[in-house]
Design a protein around this motif. Structure first.
Motif, PDB file in Angstrom:
ATOM      1  N   TYR A  62       0.830  -1.216   0.000  1.00 37.70           N
ATOM      2  CA  TYR A  62       0.000   0.000   0.000  1.00 37.70           C
ATOM      3  C   TYR A  62       0.861   1.261   0.000  1.00 37.70           C
ATOM      4  O   TYR A  62       0.532   2.253  -0.650  1.00 37.70           O
ATOM      5  N   SER A  63       1.982   1.220   0.717  1.00 43.12           N
ATOM      6  CA  SER A  63       2.754   2.437   0.994  1.00 43.12           C
ATOM      7  C   SER A  63       3.312   3.126  -0.239  1.00 43.12           C
ATOM      8  O   SER A  63       3.496   4.351  -0.227  1.00 43.12           O
ATOM      9  N   ASP A  64       3.597   2.378  -1.305  1.00 42.56           N
ATOM     10  CA  ASP A  64       4.188   3.065  -2.464  1.00 42.56           C
ATOM     11  C   ASP A  64       3.195   3.979  -3.174  1.00 42.56           C
ATOM     12  O   ASP A  64       3.567   4.696  -4.110  1.00 42.56           O
ATOM     13  N   VAL A  65       1.926   3.991  -2.718  1.00 44.89           N
ATOM     14  CA  VAL A  65       0.963   4.952  -3.263  1.00 44.89           C
ATOM     15  C   VAL A  65       1.406   6.386  -2.974  1.00 44.89           C
ATOM     16  O   VAL A  65       1.042   7.317  -3.699  1.00 44.89           O
ATOM     17  N   GLU A  66       2.200   6.561  -1.941  1.00 42.48           N
ATOM     18  CA  GLU A  66       2.748   7.878  -1.612  1.00 42.48           C
ATOM     19  C   GLU A  66       3.473   8.483  -2.810  1.00 42.48           C
ATOM     20  O   GLU A  66       3.304   9.665  -3.132  1.00 42.48           O
ATOM     21  N   PHE A  67       4.261   7.685  -3.479  1.00 49.27           N
ATOM     22  CA  PHE A  67       5.065   8.179  -4.602  1.00 49.27           C
ATOM     23  C   PHE A  67       4.259   8.235  -5.890  1.00 49.27           C
ATOM     24  O   PHE A  67       4.503   9.081  -6.753  1.00 49.27           O
ATOM     25  N   ARG A  68       3.285   7.348  -6.019  1.00 53.12           N
ATOM     26  CA  ARG A  68       2.447   7.338  -7.212  1.00 53.12           C
ATOM     27  C   ARG A  68       1.496   8.538  -7.215  1.00 53.12           C
ATOM     28  O   ARG A  68       1.242   9.126  -8.270  1.00 53.12           O
ATOM     29  N   LEU A  69       0.981   8.890  -6.057  1.00 49.87           N
ATOM     30  CA  LEU A  69       0.083  10.045  -5.964  1.00 49.87           C
ATOM     31  C   LEU A  69       0.778  11.328  -6.396  1.00 49.87           C
ATOM     32  O   LEU A  69       0.172  12.204  -7.012  1.00 49.87           O
ATOM     33  N   ASN A  70       2.052  11.441  -6.041  1.00 45.55           N
ATOM     34  CA  ASN A  70       2.801  12.672  -6.297  1.00 45.55           C
ATOM     35  C   ASN A  70       3.718  12.563  -7.513  1.00 45.55           C
ATOM     36  O   ASN A  70       4.515  13.474  -7.768  1.00 45.55           O
ATOM     37  N   LEU A  71       3.605  11.427  -8.252  1.00 44.50           N
ATOM     38  CA  LEU A  71       4.475  11.176  -9.409  1.00 44.50           C
ATOM     39  C   LEU A  71       5.945  11.351  -9.045  1.00 44.50           C
ATOM     40  O   LEU A  71       6.760  11.842  -9.829  1.00 44.50           O
ATOM     41  N   ASN A  72       6.294  10.901  -7.830  1.00 48.99           N
ATOM     42  CA  ASN A  72       7.669  11.007  -7.334  1.00 48.99           C
ATOM     43  C   ASN A  72       8.344   9.647  -7.493  1.00 48.99           C
ATOM     44  O   ASN A  72       8.477   8.872  -6.543  1.00 48.99           O
ATOM     45  N   TYR A  73       8.831   9.353  -8.698  1.00 48.55           N
ATOM     46  CA  TYR A  73       9.352   8.014  -8.957  1.00 48.55           C
ATOM     47  C   TYR A  73      10.818   7.863  -8.574  1.00 48.55           C
ATOM     48  O   TYR A  73      11.317   6.742  -8.481  1.00 48.55           O
ATOM     49  N   ARG A  74      11.508   8.955  -8.318  1.00 51.33           N
ATOM     50  CA  ARG A  74      12.835   8.839  -7.704  1.00 51.33           C
ATOM     51  C   ARG A  74      12.685   8.404  -6.252  1.00 51.33           C
ATOM     52  O   ARG A  74      13.485   7.613  -5.746  1.00 51.33           O
ATOM     53  N   GLY A  75      11.653   8.934  -5.590  1.00 52.79           N
ATOM     54  CA  GLY A  75      11.348   8.478  -4.238  1.00 52.79           C
ATOM     55  C   GLY A  75      10.952   7.013  -4.234  1.00 52.79           C
ATOM     56  O   GLY A  75      11.298   6.259  -3.323  1.00 52.79           O
ATOM     57  N   TYR A  76      10.233   6.591  -5.271  1.00 48.66           N
ATOM     58  CA  TYR A  76       9.839   5.190  -5.452  1.00 48.66           C
ATOM     59  C   TYR A  76      11.077   4.304  -5.554  1.00 48.66           C
ATOM     60  O   TYR A  76      11.136   3.213  -4.972  1.00 48.66           O
ATOM     61  N   PHE A  77      12.090   4.791  -6.284  1.00 48.91           N
ATOM     62  CA  PHE A  77      13.344   4.063  -6.425  1.00 48.91           C
ATOM     63  C   PHE A  77      14.034   3.900  -5.072  1.00 48.91           C
ATOM     64  O   PHE A  77      14.472   2.794  -4.702  1.00 48.91           O
ATOM     65  N   VAL A  78      14.135   4.984  -4.313  1.00 50.74           N
ATOM     66  CA  VAL A  78      14.772   4.936  -2.991  1.00 50.74           C
ATOM     67  C   VAL A  78      14.013   3.977  -2.078  1.00 50.74           C
ATOM     68  O   VAL A  78      14.619   3.207  -1.314  1.00 50.74           O
ATOM     69  N   LYS A 133       9.047  10.541   5.304  1.00 50.28           N
ATOM     70  CA  LYS A 133       9.120  11.439   4.161  1.00 50.28           C
ATOM     71  C   LYS A 133       7.764  11.785   3.546  1.00 50.28           C
ATOM     72  O   LYS A 133       7.622  12.803   2.875  1.00 50.28           O
ATOM     73  N   GLY A 134       6.778  10.934   3.764  1.00 46.17           N
ATOM     74  CA  GLY A 134       5.501  11.097   3.078  1.00 46.17           C
ATOM     75  C   GLY A 134       4.403  11.673   3.947  1.00 46.17           C
ATOM     76  O   GLY A 134       4.640  12.146   5.065  1.00 46.17           O
ATOM     77  N   SER A 135       3.173  11.604   3.429  1.00 46.41           N
ATOM     78  CA  SER A 135       2.026  12.185   4.131  1.00 46.41           C
ATOM     79  C   SER A 135       0.865  11.202   4.318  1.00 46.41           C
ATOM     80  O   SER A 135      -0.104  11.526   4.989  1.00 46.41           O
ATOM     81  N   ILE A 136       0.962   9.989   3.749  1.00 47.51           N
ATOM     82  CA  ILE A 136      -0.194   9.084   3.772  1.00 47.51           C
ATOM     83  C   ILE A 136      -0.462   8.504   5.161  1.00 47.51           C
ATOM     84  O   ILE A 136      -1.533   7.925   5.385  1.00 47.51           O
ATOM     85  N   TYR A 137       0.482   8.651   6.098  1.00 46.82           N
ATOM     86  CA  TYR A 137       0.259   8.137   7.445  1.00 46.82           C
ATOM     87  C   TYR A 137      -0.033   9.242   8.462  1.00 46.82           C
ATOM     88  O   TYR A 137      -0.144   8.972   9.656  1.00 46.82           O
ATOM     89  N   LYS A 138      -0.165  10.473   7.956  1.00 45.29           N
ATOM     90  CA  LYS A 138      -0.527  11.568   8.852  1.00 45.29           C
ATOM     91  C   LYS A 138      -2.003  11.461   9.237  1.00 45.29           C
ATOM     92  O   LYS A 138      -2.839  11.034   8.433  1.00 45.29           O
ATOM     93  N   LYS A 139      -2.320  11.867  10.445  1.00 41.69           N
ATOM     94  CA  LYS A 139      -3.681  11.734  10.951  1.00 41.69           C
ATOM     95  C   LYS A 139      -4.631  12.691  10.219  1.00 41.69           C
ATOM     96  O   LYS A 139      -4.343  13.867  10.039  1.00 41.69           O
ATOM     97  N   THR A 140      -5.768  12.150   9.783  1.00 43.59           N
ATOM     98  CA  THR A 140      -6.831  12.963   9.182  1.00 43.59           C
ATOM     99  C   THR A 140      -8.164  12.527   9.777  1.00 43.59           C
ATOM    100  O   THR A 140      -8.286  11.434  10.336  1.00 43.59           O
TER     101      THR A 140
END
Length: 402
Positions: A130-146, A186-193
């Motif tokens: 599930y977690s790699d959705v962070e990089f897909r949402l933001n089109l951050n594929y260098r982050g995906y690589f890391v 580094k991401g935001s998908i686990y921040k409380k909402t």
């Protein structure tokens, strides 16, 4: 020419995602798994592969389904974290009795500590998918690589933990934890909402179709070795695995490519047209043909070196076995595009139709004709799935027009 292609962001993103998954799979397939085989022996390694297949079926079905649902939902409105994190959190709790059930039904010989570690690994793997959705949402594929690089490094570190504690799960757990921790920091998908009950209901209804579809696909995807084992014996399993090895390897590239595709489609507001869809399908067929030629050429060199004793038995199946694999993952790419334009329930309909054809054709043909019958039957069923996906999108386009 190369510089011109590289300037296009889609190809840059495809490069980073494929590189990430290639490094990840090289570490897993050529370092971790061979290490386990050498250290634990054939029988124990076989038990571990079975347990890993259970984790893959469950974790992929739930983690990727939640991931893809969030990508699709983001194309229509802003998504929040609460419903996704709550859902996976609750599911993770129910994994514990599932792990005990699997241990008892299949007599895996696991103790309490083994089952507990197995549960932790199943939970972490689900969160990782599930977690790699962070990089897909933001089109951050260098982050995906890391992200996937860290997971691979964590697997290597886990080998040292295994040497200390002799628990195979500890090889994989550090990698899963490092990937999730990277997203957490580094991401935001686990921040409380705040939890929106209306959004939660919509999410649960949509993700249920995707999970059901993924579960069925993963079960069928892993069923070939059981069917051949049942009707034709272990030698047939080995021959088909070797014959289709290059196709399976090429198929690894479809996962990162699908990630890039759904990422861009989620941002696109452009509607699908007949002309556009046909161009996509023709391009997909062309790439599949190119991949098939590469697989046949590579098989004649690589299989001869890696499996010299089985080469002559596997060679007659190079074309049909690799074509079946390539057709399967090509359809997966088209199904990813389909996901952006039609309701999630259609994914389930396609999967149910595929399984019905699989049961009606593959099993009886294998029973009557053995390995050769299986090889051609699975190719035919995969081609049928390709046509089904094509027609579902065409139907959607014409209904939108009218």
């Amino acid at each position: 020419m190369i510089q011109k292609i590289w300037k296009q962001q889609f190809f840059k993103d495809s490069f980073w995602t494929m590189l990430a998954l290639c490094i990840f799979n090289v570490i897993l397939q050529f370092v971790v798994y061979p290490f386990l085989n050498r250290t634990l022996g054939t029988e124990e390694y076989g038990n571990i592969l079975f347990l890993l297949s259970v984790i893959n079926i469950v974790a992929i079905s739930i983690g990727i389904s939640a991931n893809n649902r969030r990508m699709v939902a983001s194309s229509f409105s802003k998504t929040s974290n609460a419903e996704y994190n709550l859902f996976i959190g609750i599911i993770s709790v129910f994994f514990l009795p599932l792990c005990f059930l699997i241990s008892n039904i299949f007599h895996t010989g696991q103790g309490i500590v083994d089952i507990f570690l197995f549960w932790i690994l199943m939970c972490l793997t689900t969160w990782r998918y599930y977690s790699d959705v962070e990089f897909r949402l933001n089109l951050n594929y260098r982050g995906y690589f890391v992200y996937y690089l860290l997971i691979g490094v964590g697997y290597l570190a886990g080998i040292f933990l295994f040497r200390c504690f002799n628990q195979w799960e500890l090889i994989l757990i550090p990698g899963e934890m490092m990937g999730i921790f990277y997203v957490f920091c580094k991401g935001s998908i686990y921040k409380k909402t705040d939890l929106n009950k209306e959004k939660l209901v919509i999410f649960l209804k949509a993700v249920a179709y995707l999970i059901a579809s993924q579960l069925l696909i993963q079960i069928v995807f892993n069923s070939d070795r059981f069917i051949l084992k049942l009707f034709s014996g272990g030698v047939a399993v080995t021959i088909y695995y070797i014959a289709s090895l290059m196709g399976k390897t090429i198929a690894l590239l479809s996962t990162p490519l699908n990630s890039v595709i759904i990422g861009y489609l989620a941002k696109s507001k452009e509607e699908m047209t007949v002309n556009r869809w046909i161009k996509i399908v023709v391009l997909c067929i062309f790439l599949a043909g190119t991949a098939l030629i590469a697989c046949i050429v590579a098989s004649n060199f690589v299989i001869r070196i890696l499996y010299p004793q089985e080469y002559s038995l596997a060679k007659p199946f190079f074309v049909v076995a690799n074509l079946a694999q390539i057709t399967y993952f090509s359809t997966g790419i088209l199904a990813t595009i389909l996901l952006r334009y039609v309701e999630e329930k259609y994914q389930l309909y396609i999967t149910v139709g595929y399984i019905f054809a699989f049961l009606a054709v593959v099993i009886p043909v294998t029973w009557m004709c053995g390995l050769e019958g299986f090889a051609y039957a699975i190719l035919g069923v995969n081609c049928l799935r390709f046509v089904f996906v094509f027609l579902v999108m065409m139907r959607k386009i014409y209904r939108t027009k009218s």
